[in-house]
Design a protein around this motif. Sequence first.
Motif, PDB file in Angstrom:
ATOM      1  N   ASN A 179      -6.176  15.242  -7.002  1.00 22.18           N
ATOM      2  CA  ASN A 179      -7.454  14.605  -6.670  1.00 22.18           C
ATOM      3  C   ASN A 179      -7.480  14.121  -5.227  1.00 22.18           C
ATOM      4  OD1 ASN A 179      -8.449  15.018  -9.242  1.00 22.18           O
ATOM      5  ND2 ASN A 179      -7.828  13.012  -9.994  1.00 22.18           N
ATOM      6  N   GLY A 180      -6.360  13.565  -4.765  1.00 24.19           N
ATOM      7  CA  GLY A 180      -6.297  13.087  -3.391  1.00 24.19           C
ATOM      8  C   GLY A 180      -6.501  14.199  -2.386  1.00 24.19           C
ATOM      9  N   LEU A 181      -5.922  15.362  -2.641  1.00 24.61           N
ATOM     10  CA  LEU A 181      -6.074  16.508  -1.738  1.00 24.61           C
ATOM     11  C   LEU A 181      -7.511  17.026  -1.755  1.00 24.61           C
ATOM     12  CD1 LEU A 181      -2.747  18.397  -2.511  1.00 24.61           C
ATOM     13  CD2 LEU A 181      -3.347  17.282  -0.351  1.00 24.61           C
ATOM     14  N   LYS A 185       3.272   5.859  -3.096  1.00 25.97           N
ATOM     15  CA  LYS A 185       4.430   6.620  -3.551  1.00 25.97           C
ATOM     16  C   LYS A 185       4.502   6.657  -5.079  1.00 25.97           C
ATOM     17  CE  LYS A 185       7.247   5.829   0.583  1.00 25.97           C
ATOM     18  NZ  LYS A 185       8.428   5.123   1.162  1.00 25.97           N
ATOM     19  N   VAL A 186       4.257   5.527  -5.712  1.00 23.43           N
ATOM     20  CA  VAL A 186       4.277   5.470  -7.174  1.00 23.43           C
ATOM     21  C   VAL A 186       3.177   6.353  -7.769  1.00 23.43           C
ATOM     22  CG1 VAL A 186       3.927   3.955  -9.161  1.00 23.43           C
ATOM     23  CG2 VAL A 186       5.337   3.186  -7.252  1.00 23.43           C
ATOM     24  N   SER A 187       1.980   6.255  -7.192  1.00 24.70           N
ATOM     25  CA  SER A 187       0.855   7.053  -7.674  1.00 24.70           C
ATOM     26  C   SER A 187       1.110   8.546  -7.504  1.00 24.70           C
ATOM     27  CB  SER A 187      -0.414   6.651  -6.908  1.00 24.70           C
ATOM     28  OG  SER A 187      -1.483   7.512  -7.216  1.00 24.70           O
ATOM     29  N   LEU A 230       0.815  -1.209   0.000  1.00 25.23           N
ATOM     30  CA  LEU A 230       0.000   0.000   0.000  1.00 25.23           C
ATOM     31  C   LEU A 230       0.852   1.265   0.000  1.00 25.23           C
ATOM     32  CD1 LEU A 230      -2.700  -1.108   2.583  1.00 25.23           C
ATOM     33  CD2 LEU A 230      -3.137  -0.576   0.183  1.00 25.23           C
ATOM     34  N   ILE A 231       1.857   1.279   0.841  1.00 21.82           N
ATOM     35  CA  ILE A 231       2.716   2.457   0.943  1.00 21.82           C
ATOM     36  C   ILE A 231       3.499   2.653  -0.349  1.00 21.82           C
ATOM     37  CG2 ILE A 231       4.727   3.406   2.161  1.00 21.82           C
ATOM     38  CD1 ILE A 231       3.560   1.960   4.710  1.00 21.82           C
ATOM     39  N   GLY A 232       3.967   1.555  -0.936  1.00 20.40           N
ATOM     40  CA  GLY A 232       4.680   1.640  -2.204  1.00 20.40           C
ATOM     41  C   GLY A 232       3.799   2.136  -3.328  1.00 20.40           C
ATOM     42  N   LEU A 233       2.578   1.618  -3.410  1.00 26.21           N
ATOM     43  CA  LEU A 233       1.642   2.054  -4.447  1.00 26.21           C
ATOM     44  C   LEU A 233       1.328   3.542  -4.322  1.00 26.21           C
ATOM     45  CD1 LEU A 233      -0.885  -0.927  -4.581  1.00 26.21           C
ATOM     46  CD2 LEU A 233       0.623  -0.194  -6.426  1.00 26.21           C
TER      47      LEU A 233
END
Length: 399
Positions: A350-352, A339-341, A334-337
């Motif tokens: 969008n996340g913000l 960072k990649v995203s 999850l943490i790696g994904l």
Amino acid sequence: MKFQKRKLKNGITVMHEKRDLPLVSFGIANPFAGAHETAEIKGVAHLIEHLVFTGTKTRTHEDISREIEKKGGILNAFTANDVTAYWFKLPSEHLFNGIDILVDMLKNPKFDEEKFEKEKKVVIEEIKMYHDTPQRHVMEKLEENLYESPFGMGIAGTKESVTSLKRDFVKSLFDDKYSPENYFVTVVGDADFDKVCDYLEKEFQPGNKTYQALKIKKRNRESKEERTHIDQAHFAFGVHAPMPGEKELYVLDVLDAYLANGMSSRLFLEIREKRGLAYTVKSSLDFEKNYSHYSIYVGTTKEAIPKVKELILKGFEEIEKMTDQDLKESKERLIGLKKVSSEEGINVLNGLIFSEIANGNAEEYYKFEEKINSVTLEEVKTLAKKLPKTYSTAAIVPK
């Protein structure tokens, strides 16, 4: 990473993640969307999103597109349930050219009668496209089975609801629902935060308007639709999930990473690799401020659907066997994904937006790794027992 957030005098909330690369992603989001619509006008927020691109008092549709694209940029928008957002990505040197276009689109949309009728036809074709794509439509049916109307009707609306919309009503709704004090502006990239804030403060005057989403009513039911001219069966399984702001939402992230997210997940290995029952096995966690649900999709055969459903339920049960090593690997994934995203500025933008609207706190977006690392094995096992006690399913199968 440097993050700034400011509430302007006109009410606009501005957020900025500073980056050194000479690129910038910029978006203006308004919290009027699908969850604010009655059944009779379902799809109106999405139609408004389309209409603001059709021209302003000084720019045609072609002008709007060309002014962004000739500078190497991308211009787009989306309508969700709690928010409609308009965004672009450009080389940083052209930031204010892009902002000027978005501001013009939101302050001066023309809503030309002829273009209005044409755009309704475009949206109706979009609705047909979604219906004629079983893998997409089965997820819409699942949402319909998880929530009562009008929420479960789909963001684009229906052919009937869109056809009935009139230009003057939609224009008055836009005037009533689009007001600067409700806007969230997000900037990700190389930009002067103070200059952006000054520009937006000068361009927008507050309208002192407020509005709320309709009450969302949950339900659980199952459905099956038979179709001719398809060979594959499409099956979706869904449960109501923890809400934003609840720790269990991060627990579900970890559970999903182990159960159904990716080719190394338990269900992918069991359903596809071991049994050969499907090509696609994937999951999705969908949430905004006022709703949350978790779903698993499998593309399989009509005859295999009962077995697939059984295996999904068994998958939840067997999370009891999850080990500390499994927990560690799920967290690392999850943490790696994330960072990649996050390398893509639009994903961060969008996340913000969604974090600010759902949690009232955009900074929550940056606490993802901390929140994931705080999840315990016992919390994952407890949630796995609770989630599937009630569920919904939807299937579209060959006739």
